[in-house]
Design a protein around this motif. Structure first.
Motif, mmCIF file in Angstrom:
data_model
loop_
_atom_site.group_PDB
_atom_site.id
_atom_site.type_symbol
_atom_site.label_atom_id
_atom_site.label_comp_id
_atom_site.label_asym_id
_atom_site.label_seq_id
_atom_site.Cartn_x
_atom_site.Cartn_y
_atom_site.Cartn_z
ATOM 1 N N LEU A 73 -6.518 4.170 -6.593
ATOM 2 C CA LEU A 73 -7.692 4.556 -5.818
ATOM 3 C C LEU A 73 -8.069 5.995 -6.149
ATOM 4 N N ASP A 74 -9.344 6.230 -6.332
ATOM 5 C CA ASP A 74 -9.808 7.562 -6.699
ATOM 6 C C ASP A 74 -9.644 8.566 -5.565
ATOM 7 N N ASN A 75 -9.800 8.103 -4.333
ATOM 8 C CA ASN A 75 -9.766 9.009 -3.178
ATOM 9 C C ASN A 75 -8.868 8.460 -2.081
ATOM 10 N N PRO A 76 -8.288 9.362 -1.278
ATOM 11 C CA PRO A 76 -7.485 8.889 -0.136
ATOM 12 C C PRO A 76 -8.347 8.095 0.842
ATOM 13 N N THR A 77 -7.730 7.175 1.553
ATOM 14 C CA THR A 77 -8.420 6.389 2.574
ATOM 15 C C THR A 77 -8.034 6.913 3.951
ATOM 16 N N ILE A 78 -8.774 6.474 4.969
ATOM 17 C CA ILE A 78 -8.482 6.968 6.320
ATOM 18 C C ILE A 78 -7.560 6.021 7.090
ATOM 19 N N THR A 98 -7.213 0.935 2.695
ATOM 20 C CA THR A 98 -6.464 0.820 1.434
ATOM 21 C C THR A 98 -6.351 -0.640 1.015
ATOM 22 N N LEU A 99 -6.004 -1.496 1.958
ATOM 23 C CA LEU A 99 -5.861 -2.921 1.654
ATOM 24 C C LEU A 99 -7.194 -3.528 1.229
ATOM 25 N N ILE A 103 1.982 -9.284 -7.604
ATOM 26 C CA ILE A 103 2.400 -8.187 -6.728
ATOM 27 C C ILE A 103 1.514 -6.983 -7.052
ATOM 28 N N TYR A 104 0.974 -6.364 -6.012
ATOM 29 C CA TYR A 104 0.074 -5.230 -6.196
ATOM 30 C C TYR A 104 0.623 -4.009 -5.465
ATOM 31 N N TYR A 105 0.731 -2.905 -6.209
ATOM 32 C CA TYR A 105 1.056 -1.611 -5.618
ATOM 33 C C TYR A 105 -0.190 -0.742 -5.687
ATOM 34 N N THR A 106 -0.577 -0.166 -4.565
ATOM 35 C CA THR A 106 -1.765 0.685 -4.524
ATOM 36 C C THR A 106 -1.343 2.141 -4.378
ATOM 37 N N ILE A 107 -1.819 2.988 -5.307
ATOM 38 C CA ILE A 107 -1.465 4.403 -5.310
ATOM 39 C C ILE A 107 -2.736 5.238 -5.488
ATOM 40 N N LEU A 108 -2.594 6.563 -5.335
ATOM 41 C CA LEU A 108 -3.727 7.466 -5.480
ATOM 42 C C LEU A 108 -3.791 8.053 -6.894
ATOM 43 N N PRO A 141 0.839 -1.207 0.000
ATOM 44 C CA PRO A 141 0.000 0.000 0.000
ATOM 45 C C PRO A 141 0.876 1.259 0.000
ATOM 46 N N ALA A 142 0.774 2.019 -1.077
ATOM 47 C CA ALA A 142 1.561 3.258 -1.204
ATOM 48 C C ALA A 142 0.624 4.407 -1.565
ATOM 49 N N ALA A 143 -0.533 4.433 -0.911
ATOM 50 C CA ALA A 143 -1.577 5.421 -1.221
ATOM 51 C C ALA A 143 -1.679 6.489 -0.145
#
Length: 538
Positions: A388-393, A398-399, A353-358, A314-316
Motif C-alpha cells: 500500500l502506498d499510504n497508511p490506512t486509518i 487495509t483489508l 495467502i496475502y500479506y499487506t505491508i506499507l 494485514p501487516a500495514a
C-alpha cells in the motif's frame, strides 16, 4: 435519603428512599405548566391500567396538587438508558425491542379508530410554531432557517388543500423517544407521557423515528460511546418500524408532514448552536427527501460464486517514529512474528495467502525481501505481498484495499499479525475466540468481545466493551469477500473508523449467521509489552 436529578420542562426530580424502597418524586412550581403536568400524569395513569406485552408503565402512587405546586410520587425502576442498553445489545435483543414497540403501537391502534381530522388543526399548529421560531432571537436572522420555513410553508399549504385527513385517533404516549424508555432486561418502561395536539398513534411513530431516523436523543448524550454501532442499531430499528407500518395508508400518506412538524417544533425551542445546526440539517433532509440509506440484507454480492479461499494477514501498521513495526521482529527461532502468526493454521487449505505491508517499509527496510526469505524457508506457497502506498486509518480499510488491489474473490480468513494460535479453519462466516480466564495477562481495552448462544451461534460482537468471557483472538472469516467490501463501503460512508466487529454486527442484525472458532495455545503479541511478557514466560 434523597437524591436530586436533572428534570425537564421545569420539573424537579428526586429519588427518595422510604422504608427501604426507592421512589421518584417529580414536582413543579411553574404555574404555566401545572395543568399540563396533571394531564400528563392522568395519561400515564390511564396507560398503567392497560396491559402491554413487554412494555411497562411506572405506577403512580400519589398526586398532590394546589394552586402553586404539583408533586407526583411514582415507582422507581432499576434500569439502563438507551445508550447503555444498545452498547451491549445483541441482535436478538434489538429484535425483541422492535417487536415490543410494534406491539405497543398496535395496541394503541386497536383503541384508535380511523377518524376524519380537519387539516386546519395541523395548519394552525404550524403557524404557531413558525411564529415562535421567528420570535426566537437565535433563529430569527438565520438565512438558512428562513429558506427552510419558506419551503415548509409550501408543504403545509399543499397539505391543507385537503380539508380533512383520515388518521387513527385515540391513544398515544405523546413523546415516545428512546430517552423516555427505561431498559430493564427485556422489559421496557415508558416514562414522561406528554399531551399532544393530535392524540394519534401516528405521532408515536413520528417520535420513535425522531430517534431511529434522525438520531435526536444521541445529540443529548455527552458520555463517550460507539457512535457507529449505535447508528447501525438505530437504522435497523428504523427500517423495521418503517417497513412494518407502511401497510397503513395513513402512515404512507402523512408520516412525512408530521415528522416535518415535529422537527420544527423542536427547533422553535433550540438554544445551542450544535442543536440548531443539527436540526437545520435534518429538516433540510426531510424537505429534499434525502433520507439516510439503511443497510439491509438487500446488500448482496454480485460476484460469480467462487470456491477460492484466501488468507489475509494485514501487516500495514504505521509507527509514530517511522521505525519498523515490531510484528516484523524475529523471535527466538528466527521467525518473523507476522509469519509465526499463521504457523498454527493449516495453510494448505488456502488457495492464496496475502500479506499487506506499507511501501515506506519496503523502501526503508526492504521488508518485502525479508518476508520472501521467510516464505521460502517455510515452503509457503502462493504467498503474495500487497504493498500500500499510504497508511490506512483502520484494519478494515487495509483489508478493503488488499481485496480490491489483489482482485481477491471467494472466502477470506483474516488473521491478525500480532498473535499466535492453533485452530481448525473452514470457509464459513465465523470468528476466532478465546476465553479471558485462560489469559495470565491481557490488554482488554484493545479487544473485541463476542457472545455465543446455546446453539453455538454468535449473537453479538462489540469493540472494547466486555460482554462475556469470549474475545476475538484475532481472526474472522467471511464466505464472500465482495460482501465484506460492500458492507465496508456502506459503513465507511457513515464513519471514518470502521472495525471488523462493526461489519459482523451489522451482518448479524441482517440475519447472517456466524459461528465461533475455538482456538488453542493462544499467544497475544498485541503490544510490544505483551510480546516481551510472552518471551519471559515461555
Amino acid at each position: 435519603m434523597e437524591i436530586e436529578v436533572k428534570g425537564h420542562s421545569g420539573c424537579q426530580v428526586d429519588i427518595v428512599r422510604e422504608n427501604n424502597d426507592l421512589y421518584i418524586y417529580k414536582s413543579s412550581y411553574d404555574k404555566k405548566y401545572l395543568d399540563r403536568l396533571v394531564k400528563q400524569v392522568e395519561k400515564q395513569q390511564e396507560a398503567w391500567r392497560k396491559e402491554y406485552q413487554h412494555v411497562r408503565i411506572p405506577k403512580i402512587f400519589n398526586v398532590v396538587q394546589d394552586d402553586d405546586h404539583v408533586s407526583i410520587k411514582m415507582e422507581y425502576v432499576y434500569s439502563r438508558n438507551f445508550i447503555e442498553y444498545f452498547e451491549s445489545a445483541g441482535f436478538e435483543q434489538v429484535d425483541y425491542f422492535v417487536k415490543a414497540l410494534i406491539l405497543f403501537i398496535e395496541k394503541e391502534l386497536v383503541a384508535s379508530p380511523l377518524q376524519l381530522v380537519h387539516t386546519s388543526i395541523t395548519l394552525d399548529k404550524f403557524e404557531d410554531v413558525k411564529k415562535k421560531i421567528v420570535e426566537n432571537p437565535l433563529l430569527s436572522n438565520d438565512k438558512e432557517i428562513e429558506k427552510l420555513i419558506i419551503e415548509s410553508q409550501k408543504r403545509f399549504t399543499s397539505f391543507g388543500e385537503q380539508r380533512t385527513i383520515r388518521i387513527p385517533l385515540g391513544l398515544c404516549h405523546g413523546d415516545l423517544t428512546f430517552s423516555n424508555i427505561l431498559f430493564n432486561g427485556n422489559n421496557y418502561y415508558l416514562i414522561d407521557f406528554l399531551d399532544s395536539f393530535i392524540e394519534s398513534p401516528l405521532l408515536d411513530i413520528v417520535k420513535i423515528r425522531q430517534d431511529s431516523a434522525h438520531l435526536w436523543s444521541q445529540l443529548m448524550y455527552v458520555k463517550p460511546y460507539d457512535k457507529l454501532r449505535l447508528k447501525i442499531i438505530c437504522e435497523k430499528i428504523d427500517y423495521e418500524i418503517d417497513s412494518y407500518f407502511r401497510k397503513y395508508e395513513w402512515y404512507r400518506e402523512y408520516y412525512d408532514i408530521y415528522q416535518l412538524m415535529n422537527l420544527l417544533r423542536i427547533l422553535q425551542y433550540a438554544k445551542e448552536d450544535n442543536v440548531i445546526n443539527y436540526l437545520k440539517c435534518e429538516i433540510g433532509k426531510m424537505l429534499s427527501n434525502r433520507q439516510g440509506e439503511v443497510i439491509e440484507k438487500t446488500i448482496v454480492s454480485n460476484a460469480e460464486p467462487s470456491n477460492k479461499f484466501s488468507l489475509i494477514v494485514p501487516a500495514a501498521a504505521d509507527t509514530d517514529d517511522d521505525s519498523l513495526p515490531y510484528v516484523f521482529n524475529l523471535n527466538e527461532k528466527g521467525i518473523m512474528l507476522c509469519v509465526d502468526a499463521i504457523m498454527g493454521l493449516n495453510t494448505d487449505i488456502f488457495d492464496d495467502i496475502y500479506y499487506t505491508i506499507l511501501r515506506k517499509h519496503v523502501e526503508k527496510f526492504s521488508i518485502d525481501e525479508m518476508l520472501n526469505l521467510q516464505f521460502r524457508r517455510f515452503s509457503l506457497k502462493n504467498v503474495h505481498i500487497i504493498v500500500l502506498d499510504n497508511p490506512t486509518i483502520s484494519q478494515t480499510e487495509t483489508l478493503y484495499q488488499t481485496i480490491k488491489q489483489a482482485g481477491i474473490e471467494g472466502g477470506i480468513f483474516i488473521k491478525d499479525a500480532d498473535g499466535y494460535y492453533e485452530a481448525e479453519i473452514k470457509c464459513e462466516n465465523s470468528v476466532a475466540i478465546f476465553q479471558l480466564e485462560q489469559m495470565e495477562i491481557v490488554d482488554p481495552q484493545h479487544k473485541s468481545y463476542v457472545s455465543v448462544d446455546d446453539m453455538y451461534y454468535i449473537t453479538n460482537m462489540i469493540e472494547k466493551k466486555i460482554i462475556g468471557h469470549n474475545f476475538n483472538a484475532g481472526g474472522s472469516c467471511f464466505v464472500d469477500s465482495e460482501l465484506f467490501c460492500n458492507y465496508y463501503e456502506k459503513l465507511r460512508a457513515k464513519s471514518k473508523k470502521v472495525y471488523v466487529s462493526h461489519i459482523i454486527y451489522q451482518m448479524l442484525l441482517n440475519r447472517y449467521q456466524f459461528r465461533p472458532i475455538e482456538v488453542y495455545n493462544y499467544a497475544d503479541w498485541g503490544t510490544q509489552g505483551l510480546y516481551k511478557y510472552h518471551l519471559r514466560n515461555k
